[in-house]
Design an enzyme around this catalytic site. Sequence first.
Site, PDB file in Angstrom:
ATOM      1  N   THR A 141      -7.684   3.690  -1.997  1.00 31.54           N
ATOM      2  CA  THR A 141      -6.954   4.953  -1.853  1.00 31.54           C
ATOM      3  C   THR A 141      -5.563   4.771  -1.262  1.00 31.54           C
ATOM      4  O   THR A 141      -4.736   5.687  -1.349  1.00 31.54           O
ATOM      5  CB  THR A 141      -7.710   5.904  -0.908  1.00 31.54           C
ATOM      6  OG1 THR A 141      -7.844   5.244   0.362  1.00 31.54           O
ATOM      7  CG2 THR A 141      -9.090   6.260  -1.456  1.00 31.54           C
ATOM      8  N   ASP A 153      -6.975  -5.323  -0.729  1.00 30.52           N
ATOM      9  CA  ASP A 153      -8.403  -5.623  -0.622  1.00 30.52           C
ATOM     10  C   ASP A 153      -8.967  -5.689  -2.045  1.00 30.52           C
ATOM     11  O   ASP A 153      -8.213  -5.677  -3.037  1.00 30.52           O
ATOM     12  CB  ASP A 153      -9.134  -4.615   0.295  1.00 30.52           C
ATOM     13  CG  ASP A 153      -9.287  -3.239  -0.332  1.00 30.52           C
ATOM     14  OD1 ASP A 153      -8.765  -2.994  -1.443  1.00 30.52           O
ATOM     15  OD2 ASP A 153      -9.949  -2.381   0.299  1.00 30.52           O
ATOM     16  N   HIS A 195      14.566   8.960   4.310  1.00 28.55           N
ATOM     17  CA  HIS A 195      14.384   9.701   5.557  1.00 28.55           C
ATOM     18  C   HIS A 195      13.598   8.935   6.620  1.00 28.55           C
ATOM     19  O   HIS A 195      13.824   9.145   7.808  1.00 28.55           O
ATOM     20  CB  HIS A 195      13.642  11.026   5.296  1.00 28.55           C
ATOM     21  CG  HIS A 195      14.489  12.044   4.599  1.00 28.55           C
ATOM     22  ND1 HIS A 195      14.137  13.384   4.511  1.00 28.55           N
ATOM     23  CD2 HIS A 195      15.673  11.934   3.946  1.00 28.55           C
ATOM     24  CE1 HIS A 195      15.068  14.036   3.843  1.00 28.55           C
ATOM     25  NE2 HIS A 195      16.010  13.189   3.473  1.00 28.55           N
ATOM     26  N   HIS A 230      18.256  11.009  10.589  1.00 24.57           N
ATOM     27  CA  HIS A 230      16.951  10.403  10.321  1.00 24.57           C
ATOM     28  C   HIS A 230      16.703   9.198  11.234  1.00 24.57           C
ATOM     29  O   HIS A 230      15.565   8.915  11.598  1.00 24.57           O
ATOM     30  CB  HIS A 230      16.844  10.002   8.853  1.00 24.57           C
ATOM     31  CG  HIS A 230      17.062  11.148   7.925  1.00 24.57           C
ATOM     32  ND1 HIS A 230      16.208  12.225   7.886  1.00 24.57           N
ATOM     33  CD2 HIS A 230      18.055  11.403   7.046  1.00 24.57           C
ATOM     34  CE1 HIS A 230      16.650  13.099   6.995  1.00 24.57           C
ATOM     35  NE2 HIS A 230      17.774  12.633   6.481  1.00 24.57           N
ATOM     36  N   CYS A 277      -4.963  -0.742  -1.404  1.00 19.78           N
ATOM     37  CA  CYS A 277      -6.423  -0.670  -1.341  1.00 19.78           C
ATOM     38  C   CYS A 277      -6.861   0.411  -2.327  1.00 19.78           C
ATOM     39  O   CYS A 277      -6.076   0.831  -3.176  1.00 19.78           O
ATOM     40  CB  CYS A 277      -6.921  -0.431   0.086  1.00 19.78           C
ATOM     41  SG  CYS A 277      -6.445   1.135   0.831  1.00 19.78           S
TER      42      CYS A 277
END
Length: 140
Positions: free
Chosen positions: A67, A8, A98, A133, A65
């Site tokens: 954060t 963004d 993992h 995993h 973005c």
Amino acid sequence: MKIAIGCDHGGIALKNVILSLLSELGHEISDQGTDSEISVDYPRYAKSVCDLVAANACDCGILICGTGIGMSMAANRNNKIRAALCGDLYTARLSREHNNANVLCLGARVTGPGLAEEIVRVWLSTEFAGDRHLRRIEMF
Ligand code: RB5
């Protein structure tokens, strides 16, 4: 690898840094935008990238973005996507080993460009460990 990438307005500067790195590393890139600092809605870009990864049109995706949180939330709504928000090299490595993450999310206002580049390098070069995993990721 063929890599879908999207961001963004908060992630555009970092996306340009990562685009240069991906080209330097020889990857094929499908850039889903955005292309400017004009305010946009990140879920739209998360969907474009995740649809390509879910359809196997791209091997993996990178979403950026401010954060990284909104992108990771939006990406994980797709049940074929395992999106990991990584801000350090340890989680970048483990999200592949993992969790077999197929989308990497970065927060451009949280993680500087130098570290983000290293996160991308580690994330792209780490293989899924499989075994126990695999059983775990098949449970969700
Ligand atoms: C945009 O201002 C910001 O909300 C967005 O880039 C992101 O951080 C959302 O999670």
